[in-house]
Design an enzyme around this catalytic site. Structure first.
Site, PDB file in Angstrom:
ATOM      1  CE  LYS A 183      -1.447   2.893   2.805  1.00  0.00           C
ATOM      2  NZ  LYS A 183      -1.539   4.095   1.956  1.00  0.00           N
ATOM      3  CG  ASP A 217      -8.880   7.184   3.980  1.00  0.00           C
ATOM      4  OD1 ASP A 217      -9.770   7.952   4.366  1.00  0.00           O
ATOM      5  OD2 ASP A 217      -8.145   6.543   4.753  1.00  0.00           O
ATOM      6  CB  VAL A 221      -5.908   0.567   2.044  1.00  0.00           C
ATOM      7  CG1 VAL A 221      -5.044  -0.610   1.626  1.00  0.00           C
ATOM      8  CG2 VAL A 221      -7.043   0.766   1.040  1.00  0.00           C
ATOM      9  N   GLY A 222      -4.631   0.687   4.986  1.00  0.00           N
ATOM     10  CA  GLY A 222      -3.602   0.268   5.946  1.00  0.00           C
ATOM     11  C   GLY A 222      -4.213  -0.328   7.203  1.00  0.00           C
ATOM     12  CD  GLU A 260      13.266   4.001   8.003  1.00  0.00           C
ATOM     13  OE1 GLU A 260      13.372   4.885   8.882  1.00  0.00           O
ATOM     14  OE2 GLU A 260      13.120   4.238   6.813  1.00  0.00           O
ATOM     15  CB  CYS A 293      13.503   8.988   8.054  1.00  0.00           C
ATOM     16  SG  CYS A 293      14.168   7.718   6.990  1.00  0.00           S
ATOM     17  CD  GLU A 392      10.856  12.628  11.022  1.00  0.00           C
ATOM     18  OE1 GLU A 392       9.738  12.121  11.213  1.00  0.00           O
ATOM     19  OE2 GLU A 392      11.786  12.017  10.487  1.00  0.00           O
TER      20      GLU A 392
HETATM   21  P1  NAD Z   1       2.323   8.564   7.754  1.00  0.00           P
HETATM   22  O1  NAD Z   1       3.189   7.813   8.680  1.00  0.00           O
HETATM   23  O2  NAD Z   1       0.938   8.879   8.200  1.00  0.00           O
HETATM   24  O3  NAD Z   1       2.190   7.787   6.353  1.00  0.00           O
HETATM   25  C1  NAD Z   1       3.047   6.766   5.938  1.00  0.00           C
HETATM   26  C2  NAD Z   1       2.216   5.642   5.323  1.00  0.00           C
HETATM   27  O4  NAD Z   1       1.344   5.097   6.315  1.00  0.00           O
HETATM   28  C3  NAD Z   1       1.313   6.080   4.179  1.00  0.00           C
HETATM   29  O5  NAD Z   1       1.236   5.062   3.210  1.00  0.00           O
HETATM   30  C4  NAD Z   1      -0.033   6.232   4.870  1.00  0.00           C
HETATM   31  O6  NAD Z   1      -1.119   6.147   3.979  1.00  0.00           O
HETATM   32  C5  NAD Z   1      -0.009   5.076   5.841  1.00  0.00           C
HETATM   33  N1  NAD Z   1      -0.909   5.186   6.984  1.00  0.00           N
HETATM   34  C6  NAD Z   1      -1.359   6.316   7.572  1.00  0.00           C
HETATM   35  N2  NAD Z   1      -2.159   6.009   8.619  1.00  0.00           N
HETATM   36  C7  NAD Z   1      -2.205   4.658   8.700  1.00  0.00           C
HETATM   37  C8  NAD Z   1      -2.840   3.729   9.577  1.00  0.00           C
HETATM   38  N3  NAD Z   1      -3.603   4.136  10.587  1.00  0.00           N
HETATM   39  N4  NAD Z   1      -2.647   2.406   9.373  1.00  0.00           N
HETATM   40  C9  NAD Z   1      -1.856   1.963   8.378  1.00  0.00           C
HETATM   41  N5  NAD Z   1      -1.242   2.797   7.503  1.00  0.00           N
HETATM   42  C10 NAD Z   1      -1.404   4.128   7.659  1.00  0.00           C
HETATM   43  O7  NAD Z   1       3.073   9.890   7.347  1.00  0.00           O
HETATM   44  P2  NAD Z   1       2.444  11.231   6.718  1.00  0.00           P
HETATM   45  O8  NAD Z   1       1.198  11.664   7.430  1.00  0.00           O
HETATM   46  O9  NAD Z   1       2.336  11.050   5.268  1.00  0.00           O
HETATM   47  O10 NAD Z   1       3.590  12.255   7.112  1.00  0.00           O
HETATM   48  C11 NAD Z   1       3.584  12.804   8.431  1.00  0.00           C
HETATM   49  C12 NAD Z   1       4.958  12.826   9.017  1.00  0.00           C
HETATM   50  O11 NAD Z   1       5.527  11.526   8.977  1.00  0.00           O
HETATM   51  C13 NAD Z   1       5.988  13.653   8.296  1.00  0.00           C
HETATM   52  O12 NAD Z   1       5.914  14.991   8.602  1.00  0.00           O
HETATM   53  C14 NAD Z   1       7.253  13.043   8.754  1.00  0.00           C
HETATM   54  O13 NAD Z   1       7.638  13.563   9.989  1.00  0.00           O
HETATM   55  C15 NAD Z   1       6.925  11.606   8.909  1.00  0.00           C
HETATM   56  N6  NAD Z   1       7.414  10.774   7.788  1.00  0.00           N
HETATM   57  C16 NAD Z   1       8.475   9.995   8.028  1.00  0.00           C
HETATM   58  C17 NAD Z   1       8.965   9.202   7.011  1.00  0.00           C
HETATM   59  C18 NAD Z   1      10.159   8.325   7.227  1.00  0.00           C
HETATM   60  O14 NAD Z   1      10.755   7.864   6.269  1.00  0.00           O
HETATM   61  N7  NAD Z   1      10.540   8.047   8.454  1.00  0.00           N
HETATM   62  C19 NAD Z   1       8.383   9.216   5.758  1.00  0.00           C
HETATM   63  C20 NAD Z   1       7.246  10.017   5.550  1.00  0.00           C
HETATM   64  C21 NAD Z   1       6.776  10.780   6.585  1.00  0.00           C
END
Ligand code: NAD
Length: 491
Positions: A183, A217, A221-222, A260, A293, A392
């Protein structure tokens, strides 16, 4: 660059498919704010079908045991990615806003090459071995340790390095013999659907082994993936907050989780370092608008040479080329979306309010009225306990912190809930290594050395995650271990 002909469909049970609902969502270019395409908007029904297909492919085909099939399938995938490389390049730049320069490295080219490391494990990995003959409770036994794939792996990836992170999960999970449901993030669906199309059209990977479900969304799906008992493992890269949620939800069905997560890494310049040749390189943390990250977003300078270091940083930040990500001379593009842009601007206001001194940038660049750009931003005299030194930001915002001696530098570096990466620069390799050993993070760069590679374990201490990606440790995240005891032959 080549014309964009992106794939809008998901991959479920070997077929490129629209969402069951028929709905689509819009993919947006963060540098122009323009729509660049429609993508299948998958939902609970689609991911349910994808999980069923992955389960069936694991339980009822020989994918998990047929190493030759896996090797052939992954080699075909790698060849397909190489053949389509110049079509993928503009897609990645358009949906990620990544500087095109980065696609010649980690965003595209190097990660296709790195897939070979996973393919090589199919032959190189020690899948089973014997332990010494053992006497226990009156019986003398031979014991065999066998490594097997876990089963169905759910992979959830973010938008910052989407193509690379998709492959970082697909490569080892598939080489190890698992089946998958991937996903991708809503902001970067093409970096997954492109892989799906190549798998469907150009490989012998059996139907159901890889399923890709895109969705507008963020969570729906997650949430299904992490809660479904047919899924054995979740491999996740993203925010610490979502990582916590996945772990909690996965606990109900006792899933293995690989996480990660975020970072707030420190780069320490020791007082004997050659500042002129090393400090300006810190501006590179803003490459890809600070959306990494493992980048070192805290810069630690010694009190004795603080002003000299700050002057070099200021010049380097002011000179950083940024703007249109399709221009190869730019090292920084926009933030991924409006929400992230506003979040980063919010942190800049917080930094000012908490007393840090804004030296460079600090707002939206006047030259780019369109696109979610934020200027490369340098804060100095930052309190190590303040919000911009602790949280972060995931934007081009760097905090410079003053320290007194090596012990103080280590204390400040470790004063973080995160533990992903870091750096130390010194004229003395021994002194730098001594400091590196004391930093509580999963990776450290010493004197500019690069730790990254397909064979190098990468992951976090503390709130930065659980487990390792890449290397043998990363490969083993996707394996179960079985120990078999049998009577030892007599004599
Ligand atoms: P997020 O962690 O919400 O999203 C990452 C992935 O998780 C996406 O595919 C998202 O659709 C999915 N996701 C979101 N909620 C979920 C749930 N409840 N269950 C399963 N999957 C779910 O990150 P974001 O909102 O896109 O970004 C927010 C912050 O996250 C950024 O500002 C940054 O600090 C951090 N971030 C970190 C990394 C990293 O590599 N460590 C990468 C992207 C974002």
């Amino acid at each position: 660059m080549a014309e964009i002909q992106a794939e809008s469909r998901m991959l479920i049970d070997g077929k490129l498919t629209d969402a069951a609902s028929g709905r689509t969502f819009t993919n947006i270019n963060p540098a122009t704010e323009e729509a660049i395409g429609e993508v299948a908007d998958g939902g609970a029904e689609d991911v349910d079908r994808a999980i069923g297909a992955a389960r069936q492919a694991f339980d009822e085909t020989d994918w998990s045991s047929n190493r030759e099939l896996r090797k052939r399938g992954l080699e075909q995938l790698k060849a397909g990615l190489e053949n389509h490389r110049e079509e993928l390049r503009p897609q990645i730049v358009a949906e990620v806003g990544s500087p095109v320069a980065l696609t010649y490295a980690v965003q595209l080219d190097s990660c296709i090459g790195d897939l070979q490391w996973d393919i090589d494990q199919i032959d190189a990995y020690q899948w089973e071995y014997d332990l010494p003959v053992h006497e226990f409770m009156g019986s003398t036994s031979l014991r065999k340790v066998i490594h097997e794939p876990i089963g169905v792996c759910g992979a959830i990836t973010p938008w910052n390095f989407p193509f690379m992170l998709n492959l970082s999960k697909l490569g080892p999970a598939l080489a190890a013999g698992n089946t998958m449901v991937l996903k991708p993030a809503p902001d970067t669906p093409w970096s997954a659907t492109a892989i799906g199309r190549i798998i469907a059209e150009e490989t012998d990977i059996p139907p159901g082994v890889v399923n890709i479900v895109t969705a507008g969304d963020k969570a729906e799906v997650g949430e299904v993936l992490t809660g479904d008992p047919r899924v054995d493992m979740i491999s996740f890269t993203g925010s610490t907050m979502t990582g916590r949620r996945i772990m909690a939800r996965g606990a109900e069905t006792l899933k293995r989780v690989f996480l990660e997560l975020g970072g707030k890494s420190a780069n320490i310049y020791l007082d004997d370092a050659d500042f002129a040749s090393t400090v300006p390189g810190s501006a590179m943390t803003c490459t890809h608008a600070g959306q990494g990250c493992a980048i070192t977003t805290r810069i630690l300078l010694p009190e004795s040479r603080y002003d000299e270091g700050v002057e070099l940083l200021k010049a380097a930040f002011e000179a950083l080329p940024y703007g249109d990500p399709t221009d190869v001379s730019n090292l920084m593009g926009p933030l991924i979306n409006e929400r992230q842009r506003d979040r980063v601007l919010g942190y800049i206001e917080k930094g000012k309010a908490e007393g840090a001194k804004l030296l460079v940038g600090g707002g939206r660049p006047a030259a780019f009225p369109k696109g979610w750009f934020v200027e490369p931003t340098l804060f100095v005299d930052v309190d190590p306990d303040s919000t911009i030194a602790q949280e972060e930001i995931f934007g081009p915002v760097i905090a410079v912190i003053k320290y007194t001696d090596d012990n103080d530098a280590v204390r400040i570096a470790n004063n973080s809930s995160y533990g992903l990466s870091g750096g130390v620069v010194s004229a003395s390799l021994d002194r730098a290594m001594a400091v590196a050993r004391r930093i509580r993070t999963g990776t450290v760069s010493v004197n500019g050395g690069m730790w990254f590679g397909p064979d190098a374990p990468f992951g976090g201490y503390k709130d930065s995650g659980i487990g390792r990606e890449h290397g043998v440790a990363g490969f083993e995240e996707y394996l179960e271990t079985k120990t078999v005891g049998m009577p030892a032959p007599i004599g």
